[in-house]
Design an enzyme around this catalytic site. Sequence first.
Site, short mmCIF file in Angstrom:
data_model
loop_
_atom_site.label_atom_id
_atom_site.label_comp_id
_atom_site.label_asym_id
_atom_site.label_seq_id
_atom_site.Cartn_x
_atom_site.Cartn_y
_atom_site.Cartn_z
CD1 TRP A 151 -43.36 50.91 -37.67
CD2 TRP A 151 -44.76 50.89 -35.91
NE1 TRP A 151 -43.01 51.97 -36.84
CE2 TRP A 151 -43.86 51.97 -35.75
CE3 TRP A 151 -45.73 50.69 -34.92
CZ2 TRP A 151 -43.90 52.84 -34.67
CZ3 TRP A 151 -45.77 51.56 -33.84
CH2 TRP A 151 -44.87 52.61 -33.72
CG ASN A 152 -48.97 53.78 -36.86
OD1 ASN A 152 -49.01 53.42 -38.04
ND2 ASN A 152 -49.20 55.02 -36.49
CE LYS A 175 -41.05 49.36 -47.15
NZ LYS A 175 -40.83 48.48 -45.98
CG LEU A 251 -45.97 62.90 -44.55
CD1 LEU A 251 -45.12 64.06 -45.07
CD2 LEU A 251 -45.34 61.56 -44.92
CB CYS A 284 -50.17 59.95 -37.41
SG CYS A 284 -51.71 59.31 -38.04
CD GLU A 461 -54.20 57.17 -47.29
OE1 GLU A 461 -54.33 56.74 -46.14
OE2 GLU A 461 -53.27 56.85 -48.04
P1 NAP Z 1 -41.15 55.47 -41.41
O1 NAP Z 1 -39.88 55.19 -40.73
O2 NAP Z 1 -41.24 56.66 -42.27
O3 NAP Z 1 -41.53 54.16 -42.22
C1 NAP Z 1 -42.72 54.02 -42.95
C2 NAP Z 1 -42.51 53.03 -44.08
O4 NAP Z 1 -41.63 53.62 -45.04
C3 NAP Z 1 -41.86 51.72 -43.66
O5 NAP Z 1 -42.44 50.69 -44.42
C4 NAP Z 1 -40.41 51.95 -44.02
O6 NAP Z 1 -39.67 50.78 -44.17
C5 NAP Z 1 -40.57 52.71 -45.32
N1 NAP Z 1 -39.40 53.44 -45.79
C6 NAP Z 1 -38.43 54.05 -45.07
N2 NAP Z 1 -37.52 54.62 -45.90
C7 NAP Z 1 -37.92 54.36 -47.17
C8 NAP Z 1 -37.42 54.67 -48.46
N3 NAP Z 1 -36.31 55.38 -48.65
N4 NAP Z 1 -38.11 54.23 -49.54
C9 NAP Z 1 -39.23 53.52 -49.39
N5 NAP Z 1 -39.75 53.18 -48.19
C10 NAP Z 1 -39.12 53.61 -47.09
O7 NAP Z 1 -42.34 55.63 -40.35
P2 NAP Z 1 -42.70 54.67 -39.15
O8 NAP Z 1 -41.80 54.98 -38.02
O9 NAP Z 1 -42.82 53.27 -39.60
O10 NAP Z 1 -44.20 55.14 -38.84
C11 NAP Z 1 -44.48 56.12 -37.91
C12 NAP Z 1 -44.74 57.46 -38.60
O11 NAP Z 1 -45.86 57.33 -39.47
C13 NAP Z 1 -45.10 58.53 -37.62
O12 NAP Z 1 -44.46 59.73 -37.93
C14 NAP Z 1 -46.62 58.69 -37.80
O13 NAP Z 1 -47.10 59.95 -37.43
C15 NAP Z 1 -46.76 58.41 -39.26
N6 NAP Z 1 -48.14 58.00 -39.58
C16 NAP Z 1 -48.94 58.87 -40.25
C17 NAP Z 1 -50.24 58.52 -40.53
C18 NAP Z 1 -51.13 59.48 -41.26
O14 NAP Z 1 -52.18 59.05 -41.73
N7 NAP Z 1 -50.78 60.75 -41.40
C19 NAP Z 1 -50.74 57.28 -40.15
C20 NAP Z 1 -49.90 56.41 -39.47
C21 NAP Z 1 -48.59 56.79 -39.20
P3 NAP Z 1 -38.40 50.49 -43.20
O15 NAP Z 1 -38.96 50.53 -41.81
O16 NAP Z 1 -37.92 49.18 -43.64
O17 NAP Z 1 -37.40 51.59 -43.39
#
Ligand code: NAP
Length: 480
Positions: A151-152, A175, A251, A284, A461
Amino acid sequence: MTEIRNQLFINGHWTEARSSLRSALFNPATGERITTVPSGGREDARAAVEAAYAAFPAWSQTAAEERSVCLRRIYDLIVANADRLAEIMTLEQGKPVKEAKGEVLWGADFFLWYSEEAKRIYGEVIPSSRTTQRILVQRQPIGVVAAITPWNFPSSMITRKLAPALAAGCTAVLKPAPETPLSAIALFDIFQQAGLPAGVVNLVTGNALEIGQEFLENEKVRKISFTGSTAVGKYLLEQSAKQVKKVSLELGGHAPFIVFPDADLDAAAEGLLYNKFQNNGQTCICANRVFVHASVQETFTAKFLEKVKQVTVGNGMNDVNVGPLIHERALAKVDNHVKDAVAKGAKVMAGGFRLMDGEYAQGCYYAPTVLTDVTADMDIFREETFGPVAPFIPFRTEDEVIRMANDTPYGLAAYFYTTDLATTMRVSDRLEYGMIGINESALGYVQAPFGGIKQSGMGREGGRHGVDDFLEYKYLNVNF
Ligand code: NAP
């Protein structure tokens, strides 16, 4: 409110979830209900995968030139609709509308860049062992891609995956995060307007566990591209092993930001301000540990605090620098990190509390915060905060700061400010991170390979590297 369609997009059609269920979506700035979105599940995900699978043979064999034109059309449409897309993003995500527009346009740039790259997916001719033999290497699209986004960055995380996937000739199912489905839906509206053939891209909002399980268990999905938390990334990687699916993971991070004694302190303070408060610290790659050389600590802290005082917080629809946090859970994590640090001896130089009065009453607002005297035993030193808190840690030697900076399982982004060339080269070599900003605090450039090492992920990416993750090599041993 801007008029937006909110349904699933499967095989070129807008549709309700099989269950007919919908879930409510709330504005983090006001707590108000915006609308409802379909709660898709396993069957919807399966239908979307089927559509992508059926569309793959034709799309993958489209001339590169033709795919390029399609991608360019998407770029033009996103740019033409940037104001509307930015408003939608602010409504559901909270970031200031000016910043949201910046993200929309940056996200569009991936379509522009990959519209060009689509034409440059070259193969190889390798010198063979006989004169009557040719060894050729072709690069072919991997197949159906399942993309999962956070979502960020509700727009650019989608375009950063789908643009290279489509350029390579893959088809996809997305998704998006449940907090920001409308930005995804608005992008899919544009994909449809751009004339992408039915089934090439598909969108399923809803239950993450069900949709994710279908992605993992359906043999027609050949690749999973995920951006989100390290915990979920590990689960997807582990489960993907069962079918040896290709996986790309972007991540979590825990970026060090190092200010050496010879740094341009004004530039470093300005860089840190942008890096730390962009998207309210919910990135992130934002600095989560600010290491400042003891000899410049006082001067640098004063310069930074002066800037932090000017930061305005409020509803992103207004002219503010920083919006709300995404939800109560995010706010609780930030507050817990601050309380834990203070209990263990950190000093609060700015902020340190939730904003509750007046316009802040219904939203998730936290005051821009600066902590000093942060130590390694505090949670904030170990975990990603994902909020507007800058924790300052003093250091005395290069060895000491390198050791502290690398003392984390994460390896996404790091930053340092120095005017010394030898320090620049030594420190770049020694920092264990996938991306390093040197006298620069922004890293998201479309032409550069974005990604982390260690537990921050695998794959890249952006840039020419970004398309590699959607391609397979095929070697032809031709004899005549
Ligand atoms: P998240 O809780 O891991 O969720 C990310 C996505 O994964 C959401 O769409 C979530 O849906 C889905 N998801 C969760 N469990 C799943 C499963 N078992 N199977 C399939 N999909 C699943 O992360 P967030 O809190 O939204 O995002 C913040 C994190 O993203 C931070 O740690 C940030 O550092 C990281 N991030 C990394 C980057 C990068 O480029 N490295 C960029 C942006 C963000 P639901 O919410 O419905 O569970």
